[in-house]
Design a protein around this motif. Sequence first.
Motif, PDB file in Angstrom:
ATOM      1  N   HIS A 215       0.871  -1.174   0.000  1.00  0.00           N
ATOM      2  CA  HIS A 215       0.000   0.000   0.000  1.00  0.00           C
ATOM      3  C   HIS A 215       0.904   1.219   0.000  1.00  0.00           C
ATOM      4  O   HIS A 215       1.981   1.191   0.575  1.00  0.00           O
ATOM      5  CB  HIS A 215      -0.922   0.033   1.224  1.00  0.00           C
ATOM      6  CG  HIS A 215      -2.158   0.865   1.015  1.00  0.00           C
ATOM      7  ND1 HIS A 215      -2.149   2.238   1.090  1.00  0.00           N
ATOM      8  CD2 HIS A 215      -3.440   0.509   0.717  1.00  0.00           C
ATOM      9  CE1 HIS A 215      -3.380   2.694   0.864  1.00  0.00           C
ATOM     10  NE2 HIS A 215      -4.177   1.669   0.624  1.00  0.00           N
ATOM     11  N   ALA A 216       0.468   2.271  -0.663  1.00  0.00           N
ATOM     12  CA  ALA A 216       1.283   3.493  -0.714  1.00  0.00           C
ATOM     13  C   ALA A 216       0.371   4.700  -0.768  1.00  0.00           C
ATOM     14  O   ALA A 216      -0.141   5.059  -1.813  1.00  0.00           O
ATOM     15  CB  ALA A 216       2.202   3.475  -1.938  1.00  0.00           C
ATOM     16  N   ASP A 217       0.140   5.316   0.376  1.00  0.00           N
ATOM     17  CA  ASP A 217      -0.721   6.489   0.411  1.00  0.00           C
ATOM     18  C   ASP A 217      -0.008   7.699  -0.167  1.00  0.00           C
ATOM     19  O   ASP A 217       1.192   7.892   0.028  1.00  0.00           O
ATOM     20  CB  ASP A 217      -1.132   6.810   1.855  1.00  0.00           C
ATOM     21  CG  ASP A 217      -2.233   5.881   2.350  1.00  0.00           C
ATOM     22  OD1 ASP A 217      -3.029   5.431   1.503  1.00  0.00           O
ATOM     23  OD2 ASP A 217      -2.290   5.615   3.554  1.00  0.00           O
ATOM     24  N   GLY A 218      -0.771   8.517  -0.886  1.00  0.00           N
ATOM     25  CA  GLY A 218      -0.239   9.778  -1.388  1.00  0.00           C
ATOM     26  C   GLY A 218      -0.281  10.839  -0.308  1.00  0.00           C
ATOM     27  O   GLY A 218      -0.222  10.545   0.887  1.00  0.00           O
ATOM     28  N   ASP A 219      -0.435  12.079  -0.725  1.00  0.00           N
ATOM     29  CA  ASP A 219      -0.346  13.200   0.219  1.00  0.00           C
ATOM     30  C   ASP A 219      -1.637  13.439   0.997  1.00  0.00           C
ATOM     31  O   ASP A 219      -1.604  13.987   2.084  1.00  0.00           O
ATOM     32  CB  ASP A 219       0.011  14.491  -0.542  1.00  0.00           C
ATOM     33  CG  ASP A 219       1.329  14.367  -1.283  1.00  0.00           C
ATOM     34  OD1 ASP A 219       2.211  13.641  -0.797  1.00  0.00           O
ATOM     35  OD2 ASP A 219       1.454  14.982  -2.357  1.00  0.00           O
TER      36      ASP A 219
END
Length: 254
Positions: A215-219
Amino acid sequence: MADAAVTGTDWAAWQQSWDRQQEWYMPDREERFRVMLDMVEALVGPEPRVLDLACGTGSITDRLLRRFPKATSTGVDLDPALLAIAEGYFADDERVSFVTADLKDPQWAAALPHDTYDAVLTATALHWLHSEPLAGLYGQLAGLVRDGGVFMNADHMIDQDTPRINAAERARRHARMAEAKAAGAVDWADWWALAAQDPVLAGPTARRFEIYGEHADGDMPAPRWHADTLRAAGFGEARAVWASPSDTLLLAVR
């Protein structure tokens, strides 16, 4: 397109299990969908041509067609596992089509079957993008939404000017989630583990983790950033039309 008669897979059950897993994070998920479709009807009518952006299993499309039987939907996503569920679930429904595309690719919209849409709808997806590529995507969407059409994004939008409120909301939300987990709720990791064990979904699930990782959340910028960026991209109006303590439904009119 995966066919349940061929695979033996219960696509409706997978669709429902995805909904339940998402509701573990967002107990008010159905409310945001209701408001989203209310605004679709109010601004573009009950027979819209819709682009279901980052569609996943087609949760928005499912609710769209139940409420507006004469609507049509194009779902676009890159996730092979979620698209397999969506394609299986909507098999033989001529109102629905799917496109595999990477929203980070500047040419992604070239694969769409239509040049313009009455409504572009997305939920709990674009927080994977950082602000710069998201602003670029908003610029592309301004060209896809017809004059008078709408774009709506329901997602995590965090106001960094309210740290105490944010911390309190997060603590309460995670406490509720822990209670539900203890009672047997299936979370994100559990759901994907189950998908990896399914004979039909195992391969697509492995490919999706090759594409995305865990998982890679943005800003996750504040709602006002989204509204300002959409207006700068060419939308005439933009503001929040629904909010929970953690999430916002942002509506922009072309």
